[in-house]
Every structure is written in C-alpha cells, then in structure tokens.
Design a protein around this motif. Sequence first.
Motif, PDB file in Angstrom:
ATOM      1  N   VAL A   1       0.722  -1.147  -0.029  1.00 31.93           N
ATOM      2  CA  VAL A   1      -0.076   0.041   0.055  1.00 31.93           C
ATOM      3  C   VAL A   1       0.881   1.328   0.028  1.00 31.93           C
ATOM      4  N   VAL A   2       1.937   1.364   0.719  1.00 24.29           N
ATOM      5  CA  VAL A   2       2.817   2.402   0.678  1.00 24.29           C
ATOM      6  C   VAL A   2       3.437   2.680  -0.427  1.00 24.29           C
ATOM      7  N   VAL A   3       3.916   1.741  -1.116  1.00 25.12           N
ATOM      8  CA  VAL A   3       4.775   1.469  -2.492  1.00 25.12           C
ATOM      9  C   VAL A   3       3.518   2.180  -3.622  1.00 25.12           C
ATOM     10  N   ALA A   4       2.408   1.677  -3.654  1.00 19.01           N
ATOM     11  CA  ALA A   4       1.410   2.169  -4.553  1.00 19.01           C
ATOM     12  C   ALA A   4       0.955   3.495  -4.376  1.00 19.01           C
ATOM     13  N   THR A   5       0.659   4.071  -3.054  1.00 16.82           N
ATOM     14  CA  THR A   5       0.266   5.244  -2.952  1.00 16.82           C
ATOM     15  C   THR A   5       1.367   6.439  -2.882  1.00 16.82           C
ATOM     16  N   SER A   6       2.573   6.070  -2.741  1.00 18.47           N
ATOM     17  CA  SER A   6       3.715   6.797  -2.913  1.00 18.47           C
ATOM     18  C   SER A   6       4.021   7.075  -4.035  1.00 18.47           C
ATOM     19  N   PHE A   7       4.044   6.101  -4.903  1.00 24.73           N
ATOM     20  CA  PHE A   7       4.398   6.264  -6.323  1.00 24.73           C
ATOM     21  C   PHE A   7       3.127   6.908  -7.103  1.00 24.73           C
ATOM     22  N   ALA A   8       1.739   6.668  -6.545  1.00 26.79           N
ATOM     23  CA  ALA A   8       0.615   7.292  -7.431  1.00 26.79           C
ATOM     24  C   ALA A   8       0.709   8.873  -6.828  1.00 26.79           C
ATOM     25  N   SER A   9       1.073   9.284  -5.756  1.00 30.29           N
ATOM     26  CA  SER A   9       1.386  10.763  -5.260  1.00 30.29           C
ATOM     27  C   SER A   9       2.150  11.096  -5.905  1.00 30.29           C
ATOM     28  N   ALA A  10       3.487  10.808  -6.363  1.00 32.08           N
ATOM     29  CA  ALA A  10       4.405  11.425  -6.803  1.00 32.08           C
ATOM     30  C   ALA A  10       4.176  11.470  -8.528  1.00 32.08           C
ATOM     31  N   TRP A  11       3.465  10.374  -8.920  1.00 30.78           N
ATOM     32  CA  TRP A  11       2.938  10.602 -10.510  1.00 30.78           C
ATOM     33  C   TRP A  11       2.004  11.974 -10.451  1.00 30.78           C
ATOM     34  N   LEU A  12       1.063  11.910  -9.607  1.00 34.73           N
ATOM     35  CA  LEU A  12       0.122  13.223  -9.761  1.00 34.73           C
ATOM     36  C   LEU A  12       0.959  14.411  -9.858  1.00 34.73           C
ATOM     37  N   MET A  13       1.908  14.413  -8.769  1.00 34.32           N
ATOM     38  CA  MET A  13       2.458  15.754  -8.492  1.00 34.32           C
ATOM     39  C   MET A  13       3.249  16.053  -9.844  1.00 34.32           C
ATOM     40  N   LEU A  14       4.027  15.200 -10.181  1.00 38.19           N
ATOM     41  CA  LEU A  14       5.034  15.298 -11.398  1.00 38.19           C
ATOM     42  C   LEU A  14       4.468  15.665 -12.616  1.00 38.19           C
ATOM     43  N   THR A  15       3.045  15.073 -12.716  1.00 42.24           N
ATOM     44  CA  THR A  15       2.420  15.498 -13.980  1.00 42.24           C
ATOM     45  C   THR A  15       1.376  16.740 -13.936  1.00 42.24           C
ATOM     46  N   ASN A  16       1.459  17.498 -12.715  1.00 41.56           N
ATOM     47  CA  ASN A  16       0.676  18.639 -12.550  1.00 41.56           C
ATOM     48  C   ASN A  16       1.042  19.545 -12.959  1.00 41.56           C
ATOM     49  N   LYS A  17       0.339  20.223 -14.069  1.00 38.88           N
ATOM     50  CA  LYS A  17       0.537  21.436 -14.607  1.00 38.88           C
ATOM     51  C   LYS A  17      -1.005  21.894 -15.198  1.00 38.88           C
ATOM     52  N   GLN A  18      -1.085  23.389 -15.370  1.00 34.11           N
ATOM     53  CA  GLN A  18      -2.135  23.885 -15.833  1.00 34.11           C
ATOM     54  C   GLN A  18      -1.867  25.216 -16.330  1.00 34.11           C
ATOM     55  N   THR A  19      -2.406  25.533 -17.509  1.00 27.68           N
ATOM     56  CA  THR A  19      -2.231  26.859 -18.280  1.00 27.68           C
ATOM     57  C   THR A  19      -3.638  27.462 -18.545  1.00 27.68           C
ATOM     58  N   ILE A  20      -3.702  28.890 -18.338  1.00 28.98           N
ATOM     59  CA  ILE A  20      -5.133  29.334 -18.418  1.00 28.98           C
ATOM     60  C   ILE A  20      -4.633  30.880 -19.031  1.00 28.98           C
ATOM     61  N   ASP A  21      -5.623  31.358 -19.654  1.00 32.71           N
ATOM     62  CA  ASP A  21      -5.523  32.458 -20.447  1.00 32.71           C
ATOM     63  C   ASP A  21      -6.561  33.834 -19.890  1.00 32.71           C
ATOM     64  N   ILE A  22      -5.990  34.638 -19.150  1.00 32.94           N
ATOM     65  CA  ILE A  22      -6.776  35.504 -18.517  1.00 32.94           C
ATOM     66  C   ILE A  22      -6.465  36.820 -19.212  1.00 32.94           C
ATOM     67  N   GLY A  23      -7.429  37.210 -20.150  1.00 32.14           N
ATOM     68  CA  GLY A  23      -7.551  38.666 -20.646  1.00 32.14           C
ATOM     69  C   GLY A  23      -6.316  38.574 -21.370  1.00 32.14           C
ATOM     70  N   GLY A  24      -5.927  37.729 -22.270  1.00 35.80           N
ATOM     71  CA  GLY A  24      -4.899  37.894 -23.144  1.00 35.80           C
ATOM     72  C   GLY A  24      -3.387  37.659 -22.435  1.00 35.80           C
ATOM     73  N   PHE A  25      -3.401  37.396 -21.078  1.00 36.87           N
ATOM     74  CA  PHE A  25      -2.173  36.873 -20.216  1.00 36.87           C
ATOM     75  C   PHE A  25      -2.297  35.327 -20.265  1.00 36.87           C
ATOM     76  N   VAL A  26      -1.343  34.543 -20.656  1.00 34.28           N
ATOM     77  CA  VAL A  26      -1.155  33.444 -20.485  1.00 34.28           C
ATOM     78  C   VAL A  26      -0.452  33.103 -19.098  1.00 34.28           C
ATOM     79  N   LEU A  27      -1.122  32.456 -18.121  1.00 32.34           N
ATOM     80  CA  LEU A  27      -0.472  32.061 -17.007  1.00 32.34           C
ATOM     81  C   LEU A  27      -0.408  30.422 -16.805  1.00 32.34           C
ATOM     82  N   ASP A  28       0.861  30.102 -16.152  1.00 33.21           N
ATOM     83  CA  ASP A  28       1.052  28.856 -16.252  1.00 33.21           C
ATOM     84  C   ASP A  28       1.449  28.308 -14.709  1.00 33.21           C
ATOM     85  N   ALA A  29       0.854  27.240 -14.285  1.00 36.49           N
ATOM     86  CA  ALA A  29       1.209  26.654 -12.836  1.00 36.49           C
ATOM     87  C   ALA A  29       1.890  25.402 -13.126  1.00 36.49           C
ATOM     88  N   ASN A  30       2.743  25.039 -12.400  1.00 42.12           N
ATOM     89  CA  ASN A  30       3.812  23.846 -12.639  1.00 42.12           C
ATOM     90  C   ASN A  30       4.149  23.406 -11.380  1.00 42.12           C
TER      91      ASN A  30
END
Length: 181
Positions: free
Chosen positions: A30-59
Amino acid sequence: MADIETKLSQNQPLKTQKIFIGAQIFLRIVVVATSFASAWLMLTNKQTIDIGGFVLDANYKYSPEFRFISYANIVVGAFSFLSFLFLVLVGRRSSNPTQYFILFLHDLALMCLLIGGCAAATAIGSLGKYGNSHTGWMQICDHFGKFCNRATTSVTFSYFSVVCLLILTITSAIKSRQIQA
C-alpha cells in the motif's frame, strides 16, 4: 485434551508470525502504491490558463515544496519496495528481533521524510487555496482548479502513506521488543 492444547499452543506463534508478516507485506505494498501514485500525480501536475490575453502557467516545478514532496514520495516508494523484498526473504525463515529493529528504524526514517514533505506541501497548498490577506498574497485555486485538485489528491495519498508507515513503525517496534522463545 492436553494433547490438543499442546498442539494449539505450538501452532499459535507460527500463526501469529504469518499474520504479522502478511500485514507487513500488505501495508508495504500500500505504501509503495500510494507513494508512487502521489509522486506521479504531482510530477504530471500543470495547468495553463488565459486571462485577458495573459497566459498564466502553474506547474509543480515552480514550488520547492511540491518538488520536495514529489521526490520524497519517490524515495519512500523505492525504499519501501526494498523493505518489502527484505521482508519476503526474512519471512520465509525464522527471524530475530534485530531484523525487526532494522525495519523499525527504516520505517521511522521514511515516515519522518514523508511527514516533512506533507507538511511543506500542505502549507503551500493552503496558501494557494486561501491566500494570505495580511501579506497581500492572493489565492490562486479559484483560477487553477485542476492544478489545485491534483495537488490536493497527491498530498492526500501522501498522508495515507504516512498513516501506513506509522502502523508499520509501531508494529515493527513491538515485534523488535519481543523475546524469542
């Protein structure tokens, strides 16, 4: 009647040992599975949005706290897998309390590492979700919903790993204190 009691008392330590090893193996998986799942979720976590012509990025890379919890989860997952292999080898033959003391120290160190990562990620996540009006830091989760939800899920998996490591630490400590008959 005495013959049955003698058999039962002889098999009880073996049965208890098998249950203990089975629980340890399950919790380590369980520890191996949840740790690797948590790492994968965080390492692939990014989002880009456009607010009034400004492109903002979260990574996740922009936050040292998110990088720390990602790498801590990778280390915890890898070392928990190695301890799983060690336990499988030790569980096949009789074990002594010294081996469980080593597992206790191992689990304690991993738990401390992961608890530090969880605390750091929780602090920065709270800041992103609620902001801080005293310092003028604004909340960002109202704009970066996907990013914040994935970070929250990742940190939740990490806390679940911490709970499993706490149980492993306690059980290993108890087993290391038992005197072998």
